[in-house]
Design an enzyme around this catalytic site. Structure first.
Site, PDB file in Angstrom:
ATOM      1  N   GLY A 256     -25.861 -15.888  13.629  1.00 20.68           N
ATOM      2  CA  GLY A 256     -26.094 -14.912  12.567  1.00 20.68           C
ATOM      3  C   GLY A 256     -27.055 -15.479  11.540  1.00 20.68           C
ATOM      4  O   GLY A 256     -27.508 -16.629  11.649  1.00 20.68           O
ATOM      5  N   VAL A 257     -27.384 -14.678  10.542  1.00 23.77           N
ATOM      6  CA  VAL A 257     -28.287 -15.174   9.506  1.00 23.77           C
ATOM      7  C   VAL A 257     -27.491 -15.758   8.349  1.00 23.77           C
ATOM      8  O   VAL A 257     -26.283 -15.562   8.270  1.00 23.77           O
ATOM      9  CB  VAL A 257     -29.211 -14.054   8.959  1.00 23.77           C
ATOM     10  CG1 VAL A 257     -30.330 -13.778   9.919  1.00 23.77           C
ATOM     11  CG2 VAL A 257     -28.427 -12.805   8.661  1.00 23.77           C
ATOM     12  N   GLY A 258     -28.150 -16.454   7.438  1.00 26.04           N
ATOM     13  CA  GLY A 258     -27.484 -16.975   6.253  1.00 26.04           C
ATOM     14  C   GLY A 258     -27.493 -18.490   6.233  1.00 26.04           C
ATOM     15  O   GLY A 258     -27.959 -19.148   7.169  1.00 26.04           O
ATOM     16  N   ILE A 260     -25.035 -20.792   6.200  1.00 29.64           N
ATOM     17  CA  ILE A 260     -24.182 -21.565   7.107  1.00 29.64           C
ATOM     18  C   ILE A 260     -24.835 -21.615   8.490  1.00 29.64           C
ATOM     19  O   ILE A 260     -24.958 -22.680   9.105  1.00 29.64           O
ATOM     20  CB  ILE A 260     -22.767 -20.942   7.184  1.00 29.64           C
ATOM     21  CG1 ILE A 260     -22.085 -21.075   5.821  1.00 29.64           C
ATOM     22  CG2 ILE A 260     -21.934 -21.605   8.280  1.00 29.64           C
ATOM     23  CD1 ILE A 260     -20.742 -20.362   5.700  1.00 29.64           C
ATOM     24  N   GLU A 282     -29.926 -12.138  17.793  1.00 32.25           N
ATOM     25  CA  GLU A 282     -30.557 -10.925  17.276  1.00 32.25           C
ATOM     26  C   GLU A 282     -31.714 -11.244  16.341  1.00 32.25           C
ATOM     27  O   GLU A 282     -32.705 -10.544  16.318  1.00 32.25           O
ATOM     28  CB  GLU A 282     -29.527 -10.019  16.608  1.00 32.25           C
ATOM     29  CG  GLU A 282     -28.715 -10.722  15.569  1.00 32.25           C
ATOM     30  CD  GLU A 282     -27.504  -9.930  15.138  1.00 32.25           C
ATOM     31  OE1 GLU A 282     -27.361  -8.769  15.561  1.00 32.25           O
ATOM     32  OE2 GLU A 282     -26.704 -10.461  14.377  1.00 32.25           O
ATOM     33  N   GLY A 376     -24.673  -7.203  13.877  1.00 28.60           N
ATOM     34  CA  GLY A 376     -24.542  -7.465  15.312  1.00 28.60           C
ATOM     35  C   GLY A 376     -23.377  -8.371  15.646  1.00 28.60           C
ATOM     36  O   GLY A 376     -23.168  -8.715  16.813  1.00 28.60           O
TER      37      GLY A 376
HETATM   38  O1  0RQ Z   1     -21.052 -14.671  -2.938  1.00 29.96           O
HETATM   39  O2  0RQ Z   1     -23.440 -15.163  -3.181  1.00 29.96           O
HETATM   40  O3  0RQ Z   1     -22.047 -14.410  -5.142  1.00 29.96           O
HETATM   41  O4  0RQ Z   1     -21.757 -16.707  -4.144  1.00 29.96           O
HETATM   42  O5  0RQ Z   1     -19.783 -13.633  -0.315  1.00 29.96           O
HETATM   43  O6  0RQ Z   1     -20.998 -15.696   1.166  1.00 29.96           O
HETATM   44  O7  0RQ Z   1     -20.542 -18.012   1.881  1.00 29.96           O
HETATM   45  O8  0RQ Z   1     -22.834 -17.454   0.933  1.00 29.96           O
HETATM   46  O9  0RQ Z   1     -22.068 -16.676   3.237  1.00 29.96           O
HETATM   47  O10 0RQ Z   1     -24.352 -15.539   3.019  1.00 29.96           O
HETATM   48  O11 0RQ Z   1     -23.310 -16.165   5.254  1.00 29.96           O
HETATM   49  O12 0RQ Z   1     -22.403 -14.257   3.885  1.00 29.96           O
HETATM   50  C1  0RQ Z   1     -19.727 -12.454   5.732  1.00 29.96           C
HETATM   51  C2  0RQ Z   1     -21.140 -11.652   3.854  1.00 29.96           C
HETATM   52  C3  0RQ Z   1     -21.166 -14.073   4.501  1.00 29.96           C
HETATM   53  C4  0RQ Z   1     -22.233 -12.380   6.007  1.00 29.96           C
HETATM   54  C5  0RQ Z   1     -21.039 -12.629   5.022  1.00 29.96           C
HETATM   55  C6  0RQ Z   1     -18.791 -14.222  -1.167  1.00 29.96           C
HETATM   56  C7  0RQ Z   1     -19.379 -15.593  -1.481  1.00 29.96           C
HETATM   57  C8  0RQ Z   1     -20.840 -15.255  -1.667  1.00 29.96           C
HETATM   58  C9  0RQ Z   1     -21.744 -14.660   0.616  1.00 29.96           C
HETATM   59  P1  0RQ Z   1     -22.148 -15.286  -3.940  1.00 29.96           P
HETATM   60  P2  0RQ Z   1     -21.646 -17.033   1.737  1.00 29.96           P
HETATM   61  P3  0RQ Z   1     -23.146 -15.680   3.863  1.00 29.96           P
HETATM   62  C10 0RQ Z   1     -26.215 -11.354  11.858  1.00 29.96           C
HETATM   63  C11 0RQ Z   1     -24.750 -11.137  11.970  1.00 29.96           C
HETATM   64  C12 0RQ Z   1     -21.459  -9.697   8.661  1.00 29.96           C
HETATM   65  C13 0RQ Z   1     -22.698  -9.358   9.445  1.00 29.96           C
HETATM   66  C14 0RQ Z   1     -23.055 -10.386  10.448  1.00 29.96           C
HETATM   67  C15 0RQ Z   1     -22.153 -11.006   6.682  1.00 29.96           C
HETATM   68  C16 0RQ Z   1     -21.068 -14.155  -0.654  1.00 29.96           C
HETATM   69  O13 0RQ Z   1     -22.243 -13.375   6.993  1.00 29.96           O
HETATM   70  O14 0RQ Z   1     -22.554 -10.028   6.112  1.00 29.96           O
HETATM   71  O15 0RQ Z   1     -22.306 -11.272  10.805  1.00 29.96           O
HETATM   72  N1  0RQ Z   1     -21.608 -10.945   7.909  1.00 29.96           N
HETATM   73  N2  0RQ Z   1     -24.246 -10.256  10.951  1.00 29.96           N
HETATM   74  O16 0RQ Z   1     -18.785 -16.142  -2.620  1.00 29.96           O
HETATM   75  C17 0RQ Z   1     -14.992 -12.107  -1.759  1.00 29.96           C
HETATM   76  C18 0RQ Z   1     -14.204 -13.251   0.126  1.00 29.96           C
HETATM   77  C19 0RQ Z   1     -15.473 -13.907   0.208  1.00 29.96           C
HETATM   78  C20 0RQ Z   1     -16.442 -13.565  -0.746  1.00 29.96           C
HETATM   79  C21 0RQ Z   1     -17.270 -15.031   0.650  1.00 29.96           C
HETATM   80  N3  0RQ Z   1     -13.241 -13.505   1.008  1.00 29.96           N
HETATM   81  N4  0RQ Z   1     -14.022 -12.367  -0.873  1.00 29.96           N
HETATM   82  N5  0RQ Z   1     -16.209 -12.668  -1.711  1.00 29.96           N
HETATM   83  N6  0RQ Z   1     -17.541 -14.288  -0.437  1.00 29.96           N
HETATM   84  N7  0RQ Z   1     -16.002 -14.810   1.064  1.00 29.96           N
HETATM   85  C22 0RQ Z   1     -27.042 -10.482  10.948  1.00 29.96           C
HETATM   86  C23 0RQ Z   1     -27.394  -9.122  11.475  1.00 29.96           C
HETATM   87  O17 0RQ Z   1     -26.616  -8.469  12.045  1.00 29.96           O
HETATM   88  C24 0RQ Z   1     -28.727  -8.618  11.202  1.00 29.96           C
END
Ligand code: 0RQ
Length: 488
Positions: A256-258, A260, A282, A376
């Site tokens: 995935g993106v991001g 981590i 993807e 995805g």
């Molecule tokens: O908030 O930015 O304000 O600090 O969520 O979290 O840890 O920076 O991680 O950027 O990888 O995002 C699931 C959203 C994680 C993403 C998700 C808060 C945390 C932070 C972001 P801040 P991180 P990431 C490929 C695959 C679904 C789609 C997918 C996602 C912000 O990975 O959208 O997988 N996944 N696509 O502080 C409240 C919780 C939290 C929380 C983290 N439990 N409650 N806030 N945060 N956990 C892409 C495509 O499909 C195109």
């Protein structure tokens, strides 16, 4: 071809029409029309006239584009994925109706007629011909299906892209049931389609010339937590190899993106014990470009080049090298369950929260507020050889535990989630019963701040195959809402 300005082209889009944008992430999405559609909406609203479109995309588009449209109240309905703060707010206020979809399914759902007609497709292209051949750019997404289904097509001919980007494309659209054929991709790099999309040229109502880059991919967190999660992923994969569960030639990875995921790719890249490998993913993300150069990654199948402007330039300047190592596919193929299962893809995705039995919430904070969407992740997790979910064990400085008694929203059920990895450790859930899973997740993945609480919850819970205390299952979430911290 009817060349015109973006303003003139936007006049062809009427209130309440279904509009479909090309691309996947900002890559390959239209760059000129979104802002102009937003302005047209504002002007019409000032004149007390209604103007809102229903908008289908591949995945996200640029946050600026989605936010401009949201700010202008130009969207009434949106699918299937977004990542923009302004749009997210409108969705969570109930002002935009958002439909969260598995990305591999969107094109076929449109082909099946589930969302009605597409009135106008706005497609970024690197080249077009008078006989209706359209070459796409750095992101394919659902553009081939939009081009075929839309009643009218507006082309953004973006001269920023190297015309050789078309060499990366492999376009194929599966037929519809009941006589749907297999998609004959037997290797991550197999090419089974064409480099362009053929359409009826009379549908092209406007060609708008642009020279605009994809909005860059900003990764801001390279923190120790990301690095520790990445190290744990590498440890887990090496152990799987040592036990013969991953073959010596490795298996294709989805990432995935991001931040981590980017850290994981970098760590895999620098580890000498991980053999060179391929990706069936993807998005082709930033760290992958370097790994293609070093030879650690030998080939990538994806739907988009979601990279910085510098990396895109590097790819364009070295097309002799990259063209044989990158295939860009429609998302219906890059994320195709049939192919993911056939190739034995190892899926690496990030979630928001996990419950002690292994259900995963990727999309809704505290069960109510949309973050981005499932994207995805479900296409891959459900069908992968190994489905690995990652997350920091805590968020917001410890006010939130990402391991909870019961997920406040479920995107991936316990049946799909095989392994959970946090910076604390690894919970390998394969072959474990629910109560064994609960102990493995609490002991290995939960943050020490929350471990005792979770063990106490489990000890006080009762039931049969699965234990829960339904009157306290959401105490952590209630504390968060009432006191701003899960521990109260
Ligand atoms: O908030 O930015 O304000 O600090 O969520 O979290 O840890 O920076 O991680 O950027 O990888 O995002 C699931 C959203 C994680 C993403 C998700 C808060 C945390 C932070 C972001 P801040 P991180 P990431 C490929 C695959 C679904 C789609 C997918 C996602 C912000 O990975 O959208 O997988 N996944 N696509 O502080 C409240 C919780 C939290 C929380 C983290 N439990 N409650 N806030 N945060 N956990 C892409 C495509 O499909 C195109």
């Amino acid at each position: 071809m009817k060349r015109m300005s973006a303003d003139e082209a936007a006049q062809m889009i009427q209130h309440d029409q279904m509009v479909a944008f090309s691309g996947f992430t900002p890559a390959g999405s239209p760059k000129a029309l979104p802002a102009v559609i937003a302005r047209r909406a504002s002007e019409l609203h000032q004149a007390q006239k209604p103007f809102q479109i229903r908008l289908l995309t591949g995945a996200s588009i640029s946050a600026a584009a989605d936010d401009a449209l949201a700010e202008a109240d130009a969207i009434s309905w949106r699918a299937p994925y977004q990542t923009a703060a302004g749009l997210r707010q409108k969705i969570n206020q109930g002002k935009v109706k958002f439909v969260d979809l598995h990305l591999s399914e969107v094109a076929q759902m449109v082909n099946y007629g589930f969302f009605g007609d597409i009135d106008v497709a706005v497609i970024e292209a690197s080249a077009i011909t008078h006989d209706g051949r359209v070459w796409l750019t750095s992101g394919i997404g659902n553009a081939p299906t939009w081009l075929q289904r839309a009643k009218k097509v507006i082309i953004e001919l973006n001269h920023y892209h190297n015309p050789r980007v078309a060499e990366l494309a492999d376009i194929v659209i599966p037929g519809a049931p009941p006589r749907r054929n297999s998609v004959p991709v037997f290797h991550a790099m197999d090419r089974v389609g064409t480099r362009y999309v053929q359409i009826d040229p009379s549908k092209i109502v406007a060609v708008v010339d642009t020279e605009l880059p994809d909005a860059g991919n900003v990764l801001d967190k390279n923190n120790p937590t990301c690095q520790q999660i990445a190290d744990n992923v590498v440890t887990f994969l090496l152990d799987e190899m040592a036990h013969g569960r991953i073959p010596p030639e490795f298996l294709p990875l989805q990432s995935g993106v991001g931040n981590i995921n980017n850290a994981v790719m970098a760590r895999l890249g620098e580890n000498p014990d991980i053999p060179s490998f391929m990706m069936y993913s993807e998005v082709l993300q930033e760290s992958v470009v370097h790994l293609l150069e070093t030879g650690k990654i030998t080939g990538v199948s994806a739907s988009s080049l979601t990279v910085s402007a510098d990396s895109l330039r590097k790819i364009y300047d070295n097309m002799d090298f990259f063209a044989s190592r990158i295939v860009l596919r429609p998302q219906e193929i890059s994320n195709n369950p049939e192919i993911i299962r056939r190739l034995g893809v190892i899926a690496l995705n990030v979630g928001l929260e996990f419950d002690i039995y292994g259900h995963a919430n990727s999309t809704h904070v505290a069960g109510v507020n949309l973050m981005n969407g499932i994207g995805g992740s479900g296409d891959f997790e459900r069908n992968a050889y190994l489905s690995i979910f990652m997350a920091p064990s805590i968020a917001k400085d410890g006010k939130i535990s990402t391991i909870v008694p019961m997920c406040s929203h479920v995107d991936h059920s316990e049946h799909s989630v095989k392994v959970i990895i946090t910076e604390q450790g690894i919970a390998d859930l394969r072959g474990l019963s629910p109560l064994q899973r609960a102990h493995a997740i609490i002991d290995n993945c939960a943050h020490p701040l929350y471990r005792d609480y979770l063990h106490r919850y489990l000890a006080n819970a009762s039931g049969g195959h699965i234990h829960h205390d339904l009157s306290h299952a959401f105490d952590l979430h209630r504390n968060l809402i009432e006191h701003g911290s899960m521990l109260g």
